[in-house]
Design a protein around this motif. Structure first.
Motif, PDB file in Angstrom:
ATOM      1  N   ILE A 142      92.628 121.666  62.150  1.00 35.83           N
ATOM      2  CA  ILE A 142      91.870 122.218  63.171  1.00 35.83           C
ATOM      3  C   ILE A 142      91.634 120.755  64.149  1.00 35.83           C
ATOM      4  O   ILE A 142      92.061 121.045  65.344  1.00 35.83           O
ATOM      5  N   PHE A 143      91.776 119.762  63.888  1.00 33.94           N
ATOM      6  CA  PHE A 143      91.598 118.402  64.788  1.00 33.94           C
ATOM      7  C   PHE A 143      93.008 118.308  65.391  1.00 33.94           C
ATOM      8  O   PHE A 143      92.665 118.368  66.619  1.00 33.94           O
ATOM      9  N   LEU A 144      94.092 118.554  64.952  1.00 30.38           N
ATOM     10  CA  LEU A 144      95.283 118.446  65.473  1.00 30.38           C
ATOM     11  C   LEU A 144      95.791 119.630  66.588  1.00 30.38           C
ATOM     12  O   LEU A 144      96.003 119.413  67.505  1.00 30.38           O
ATOM     13  N   LEU A 145      95.175 120.987  66.051  1.00 28.91           N
ATOM     14  CA  LEU A 145      95.234 122.049  66.740  1.00 28.91           C
ATOM     15  C   LEU A 145      94.710 121.864  68.251  1.00 28.91           C
ATOM     16  O   LEU A 145      95.002 122.304  69.341  1.00 28.91           O
ATOM     17  N   LEU A 146      93.213 121.318  67.979  1.00 28.75           N
ATOM     18  CA  LEU A 146      92.481 121.157  69.172  1.00 28.75           C
ATOM     19  C   LEU A 146      93.012 120.112  70.167  1.00 28.75           C
ATOM     20  O   LEU A 146      92.679 120.266  71.348  1.00 28.75           O
ATOM     21  N   ALA A 155      88.756 122.850  78.151  1.00 31.32           N
ATOM     22  CA  ALA A 155      87.398 123.525  77.587  1.00 31.32           C
ATOM     23  C   ALA A 155      87.724 123.801  76.042  1.00 31.32           C
ATOM     24  O   ALA A 155      86.816 124.233  75.212  1.00 31.32           O
ATOM     25  N   LEU A 156      89.098 124.065  75.682  1.00 40.56           N
ATOM     26  CA  LEU A 156      89.364 124.496  74.129  1.00 40.56           C
ATOM     27  C   LEU A 156      89.648 123.208  73.726  1.00 40.56           C
ATOM     28  O   LEU A 156      90.164 123.323  72.286  1.00 40.56           O
ATOM     29  N   GLY A 157      89.562 122.011  74.054  1.00 39.07           N
ATOM     30  CA  GLY A 157      89.935 120.851  73.196  1.00 39.07           C
ATOM     31  C   GLY A 157      88.699 120.057  72.401  1.00 39.07           C
ATOM     32  O   GLY A 157      87.946 120.743  71.900  1.00 39.07           O
ATOM     33  N   LEU A 158      88.969 118.759  71.633  1.00 37.76           N
ATOM     34  CA  LEU A 158      88.122 118.129  71.124  1.00 37.76           C
ATOM     35  C   LEU A 158      86.885 118.042  72.023  1.00 37.76           C
ATOM     36  O   LEU A 158      86.978 117.950  73.357  1.00 37.76           O
ATOM     37  N   SER A 160      84.621 119.864  72.477  1.00 38.69           N
ATOM     38  CA  SER A 160      83.744 120.953  73.575  1.00 38.69           C
ATOM     39  C   SER A 160      83.208 121.891  72.594  1.00 38.69           C
ATOM     40  O   SER A 160      83.549 122.126  71.488  1.00 38.69           O
ATOM     41  N   HIS A 161      82.031 122.451  73.159  1.00 35.26           N
ATOM     42  CA  HIS A 161      81.227 123.516  72.304  1.00 35.26           C
ATOM     43  C   HIS A 161      82.024 124.609  72.413  1.00 35.26           C
ATOM     44  O   HIS A 161      81.637 125.363  71.414  1.00 35.26           O
ATOM     45  N   VAL A 162      82.528 124.999  73.430  1.00 33.37           N
ATOM     46  CA  VAL A 162      83.186 126.232  73.241  1.00 33.37           C
ATOM     47  C   VAL A 162      84.335 126.482  72.097  1.00 33.37           C
ATOM     48  O   VAL A 162      84.513 127.115  71.331  1.00 33.37           O
ATOM     49  N   ALA A 163      84.818 125.053  71.977  1.00 33.77           N
ATOM     50  CA  ALA A 163      86.033 125.085  70.870  1.00 33.77           C
ATOM     51  C   ALA A 163      85.336 125.200  69.647  1.00 33.77           C
ATOM     52  O   ALA A 163      85.931 125.848  68.588  1.00 33.77           O
ATOM     53  N   LEU A 164      84.271 124.517  69.442  1.00 35.63           N
ATOM     54  CA  LEU A 164      83.706 124.419  68.240  1.00 35.63           C
ATOM     55  C   LEU A 164      83.025 126.021  67.756  1.00 35.63           C
ATOM     56  O   LEU A 164      83.404 126.283  66.531  1.00 35.63           O
ATOM     57  N   VAL A 165      82.523 126.537  69.025  1.00 37.24           N
ATOM     58  CA  VAL A 165      82.280 127.928  68.476  1.00 37.24           C
ATOM     59  C   VAL A 165      83.544 128.975  68.000  1.00 37.24           C
ATOM     60  O   VAL A 165      83.447 129.599  67.202  1.00 37.24           O
ATOM     61  N   CYS A 166      84.565 128.640  68.848  1.00 39.09           N
ATOM     62  CA  CYS A 166      85.702 129.231  68.420  1.00 39.09           C
ATOM     63  C   CYS A 166      86.136 129.052  67.058  1.00 39.09           C
ATOM     64  O   CYS A 166      86.572 130.009  66.432  1.00 39.09           O
TER      65      CYS A 166
ATOM     66  N   ASP B  61      93.081 138.846  80.891  1.00 38.88           N
ATOM     67  CA  ASP B  61      94.426 138.865  81.415  1.00 38.88           C
ATOM     68  C   ASP B  61      94.246 137.542  82.311  1.00 38.88           C
ATOM     69  O   ASP B  61      95.333 136.719  82.314  1.00 38.88           O
ATOM     70  N   ALA B  62      93.299 137.455  83.117  1.00 37.66           N
ATOM     71  CA  ALA B  62      93.441 136.252  83.882  1.00 37.66           C
ATOM     72  C   ALA B  62      93.256 135.011  83.152  1.00 37.66           C
ATOM     73  O   ALA B  62      93.955 133.974  83.552  1.00 37.66           O
ATOM     74  N   PHE B  63      92.449 135.026  82.100  1.00 32.73           N
ATOM     75  CA  PHE B  63      92.293 133.597  81.176  1.00 32.73           C
ATOM     76  C   PHE B  63      93.798 133.488  80.736  1.00 32.73           C
ATOM     77  O   PHE B  63      94.337 132.113  80.593  1.00 32.73           O
TER      78      PHE B  63
END
Lengths: 300, 552
Positions: A142-146, A155-158, A160-166, B61-63
């Protein structure tokens, strides 16, 4: 073993009983003894942390006399730390995860419960198998993926709260689908059919009829999700790097892991604050949570 | 396909949709007589639901397009491919009529595949590589990193008066070369001779570039000191660098990479390095260059855990302790939980209060309890030693055996309420007639419990005991927060301790907290080992419990 010591004190409890004290003790009284002993065992650490949080000095040694002083100094001192930031982070992450979990889990459970499609059985079995692989085990991946994702979408990287939620949402489907699936199956299919005959689309049936009827299980799943996300430590610790982004679990750990002495009062106050809402929720909804727990125990 | 509404033409279809809702069968049937089956007509109404779907899909789609574009810029082809695939699937699923079940499962599946299925697969892949410190990337990256890291100032090379210039965001250097000509270049384009205004022996203005003043240079100091401007197209000529933004020197790499022969040569010593099987450049005498790359190493990581002297000893101890801990945790919590559930299964006064108080530990957040107990059990100042034991200095968390005992004890406190809850539930659902039959047959209370209650209880709780075992097998938070795996093994060169279980060992070996060199390969291999153990035990146990169930 402790049973022999208490009959005299226990006797006055039930003066109305007409049987002899010995018989009463053999049947009922000893249960009270066991109860009191284990209630002390269960409750004493909680009483202790409450006392420590109200203690005037914030050290471990100073907290050993239960309730010798009552002050809110520790609670006030929390304002000078990042505690409330961490609380906000935890609440944000837990609520977002709970909403996502409920939406995704309910939709999947609806599909598995109401439609018959190719791969349905295989899908259910796969979910059961995946459930055995705790996400925590894959934290390196997961760490490497992020890291890679973060290079493309920050926003989807290390960190980040969004990434954690994902990441939490990735593990949500396996655990909760079965709980919901069982409940969905108890809603009579005749309701769907009636709606269909009346001209409702599958989406209308789902949003306006089914979801209303399964609200209890949605609440249970949301609650269980909030409690478990709130307490999750490993993934949050691996992914969240800057102090401002930590959750309560990571933050409170940092207080007592290094300098046990210095921050004990702060920790105790923080622990009480983070425990109270969960405790209140838990006690308030005890019945449903217990129902949710045991629902999984009955094998189909 | 031709009868499906085209996603590209929603606006025109949406307006008649509202009319359709008013008089559905006639209009629908008139337009497409072939498909007027009543169960399909609602799906063709383009009402509010369709518009909402359309709006949501537009956002998705935009994302998606944004991700694809950034992946293209960043050169992440795997992410790009995955995103394109996901977009195609999502659009197909939500605009086709044959995929109704998928419409409900897809959102969950996307997350499940990305963050669980993929990560499991990725763990498997990493387990077979030497991914970790010194082997972080591809060979190309390793070569580039080696060349840059080994750049040195060319002995006796002349200093060149230098000016920092900028073209938009791109920084460049303008220099006055030793022969008096002026040249300018940036990280991508090597120095080229241009005409420039020179004042005080330094370039003051040059066409197409903006000269940075002192303040601007200070603001971008890091960028300036890291900038390398190649001297010419040939990498062997080196590059111009500066440390003070006023004077530039020519740097060349001490290493030369020969692409055809695939060798690295150190020009100062003449040593030739060739790539070896473990992803490093190796000289004839066995010395290697610092930066390597990821290679497939087969089962090396797995054998390392069992045979490498640094890991084999601790590993065996960790495995044994993991089993002891998990079994003892399930055993103690279940026994206590079942005992209490039995005790309170008869109606006595205050039963509700007892029950509520007994399950309180279960409602404490998972991170508070171990930290709280670590304070209670502190050797010098903890409540247990100071108050309960009157000032004894018992090393609850720092003696190997006591630390293990403490872990099981704390876990008992944390875990018995759960067992108490499920046993209470199971006891209450036991059939009353069986109990009555036993009573009529003259069985004693103990005999009834042993031969009737207990087996029936086990049948309904066995699956939960298995999942509880699996949970405790990976009870990271408890071990990590209470003892941190300590006390450390004295003889081990790796940061592992007497109370480490497999999952905390994975964490230590992975080196994510900076206490040890990163070794993602070995950590992933250990994850796989844990998974295999848990899967095997679960499979066997579920089979056995199915046999138990036949009794019922």
């Amino acid at each position: 073993m402790t049973a022999t010591t208490l009959p005299t004190t226990a006797r006055p409890v039930s003066p109305r009983r007409r049987r002899s004290a010995g018989r009463w003790f053999a049947e009922v009284g000893w249960r009270h003894v066991v109860g009191v002993v284990f209630v002390v065992y269960a409750v004493f650490p909680i009483v202790y942390v409450l006392s420590a949080s109200l203690s005037e000095n914030g050290t471990l040694t100073g907290s050993n006399q239960l309730f010798d002083s009552v002050s809110t100094a520790n609670y006030a001192a929390l304002a000078d730390t990042r505690f409330w930031e961490w609380t906000a982070n935890s609440v944000k992450v837990a609520v977002a995860t709970a909403i996502g979990t409920v939406l995704m889990g309910a939709a999947a459970a609806y599909a598995f419960s109401r439609f018959r499609f190719a791969g349905r059985r295989a899908g259910l079995t796969t979910l059961l198998v995946l459930q055995m692989f705790p996400q925590m085990l894959a934290f390196v991946a997961i760490f490497l993926l992020l890291i890679s994702l973060g290079e493309v979408v920050p926003a989807l990287g290390l960190n980040s709260h969004v990434a954690l939620v994902c990441v939490y949402l990735g593990g949500a489907l396996g655990v909760n689908t079965f709980l919901m699936y069982g409940f969905f199956n108890t809603i009579p299919r005749e309701l769907d059919e009636a709606a269909k005959i009346d001209g409702a689309t599958h989406a209308q049936t789902y949003w306006t009829i089914i979801l209303r009827l399964v609200t209890p299980i949605l609440a249970v799943v949301a609650l269980l999700s909030i409690i478990s996300t709130f307490g999750e430590f490993v993934i949050a610790r691996v992914l969240l790097q800057s102090e401002a982004n930590w959750t309560l679990a990571v933050g409170l750990y940092s207080w007592v892991s290094s300098l046990l002495e210095a921050n004990w009062g702060l920790f105790a106050a923080g622990a009480v604050i983070s425990t109270l809402p969960v405790l209140a929720l838990f006690l308030f909804l005890q019945k449903y949570i217990v129902g949710g727990l045991t629902a999984g125990s009955v094998k189909g | 396909m031709s009868t499906d509404p085209r996603p590209g033409a929603p606006a025109t279809d949406a307006r008649p949709g509202s009319v359709v809702t008013a008089e559905p069968p006639g209009d629908e049937g008139h337009r497409r007589p072939r498909r007027s089956r009543p169960d399909e007509s609602p799906a063709r109404r383009y009402g509010a639901g369709f518009l909402a779907k359309l709006a949501l899909m537009a956002v998705v789609d935009a994302f998606g397009v944004y991700v694809v574009w950034s992946a293209w810029v960043a050169g992440s082809w795997v992410i790009l491919g995955a995103m394109v695939a996901m977009l195609l699937v999502a659009n197909w699923v939500y605009f086709s009529r044959r995929t109704v079940p998928l419409k409900y499962v897809l959102p969950g599946l996307v997350f499940l595949f990305t963050f669980q299925v993929f990560t499991i697969a990725y763990t498997g892949w990493v387990a077979f590589t030497n991914y970790g410190d010194g082997h972080n990337s591809t060979k190309e990256d390793a070569v580039a990193a080696l060349l840059v890291q080994n750049e040195r100032r060319v002995e006796g090379s002349p200093s060149m008066p230098l000016t920092v210039v900028a073209d938009g965001d791109q920084l460049g250097f303008a220099v006055v070369q030793p022969d008096g000509t002026t040249a300018v270049g940036d990280a991508d384009d090597p120095l080229t001779t241009v005409d420039a205004t020179v004042t005080d022996g330094r370039v003051a203005a040059v066409d197409g570039w903006e000269v940075l003043d002192r303040q601007q240079v200070l603001e971008r100091q890091d960028e300036v000191t890291n900038l390398r401007v190649p001297v010419s197209d040939d990498a062997a000529d080196g590059s111009v660098r500066t440390t003070d933004a006023r004077t530039g020197y020519v740097y060349t790499s001490a290493l030369v990479y020969d692409e055809a022969a695939d060798t690295m040569t150190d020009t100062t010593t003449g040593t030739v390095y060739t790539p070896n099987d473990s992803g490093q450049f190796e000289a004839a005498d066995g010395s290697t260059l610092a930066v390597g790359w990821r290679v497939f190493v087969g089962f090396d990581n797995f054998t390392q855990a069992f045979s490498d002297s640094r890991y084999a000893g601790p590993f065996l101890q960790v495995v044994i302790w993991t089993f002891v801990f998990a079994i003892a945790s399930v055993g103690t919590t279940f026994l206590l939980g079942m005992f209490l559930a039995t005790v309170f299964n008869t109606p006595i006064r205050g039963r509700k209060v007892y029950r509520t108080l007994l399950i309180l530990p279960y409602a404490i957040p998972g991170f508070v309890a171990p930290l709280l107990w670590s304070g209670l059990l502190n050797r010098s100042f903890g409540f247990v030693n100071q108050v309960l034991l009157g000032g004894a200095a018992i090393p609850w968390l720092t003696d190997p055996w006591l630390a293990k005992l403490s872990l099981i004890g704390v876990n008992l406190w944390l875990g018995f309420p759960y067992m108490f809850l499920i046993c209470t539930g199971a006891l209450q659902s036991l059939p009353g007639d069986v109990m009555e039959a036993a009573k009529i047959d003259g069985a004693s209370r103990w005999r009834t419990w042993r031969s009737v209650t207990m087996p029936l209880l086990l049948v309904s709780t066995a699956p939960l005991l298995i999942s509880s075992f699996a949970f405790n097998f990976n009870n990271f938070a408890l071990v990590y927060m209470l003892t941190g795996g300590g006390p450390r093994f004295e003889d081990a060169s790796v940061p592992l301790g007497h109370t480490d279980i497999l999952i905390t060992m994975v964490y230590s070996v992975a080196g994510l907290d900076g206490n040890a060199p990163k070794n993602f390969g070995l950590a992933s291999a250990l994850s796989i080992v844990i998974f295999v153990i848990i899967a095997t035990i679960s499979a066997v146990a579920f089979r056995r419990t199915r046999a138990l169930e036949e009794i019922n």
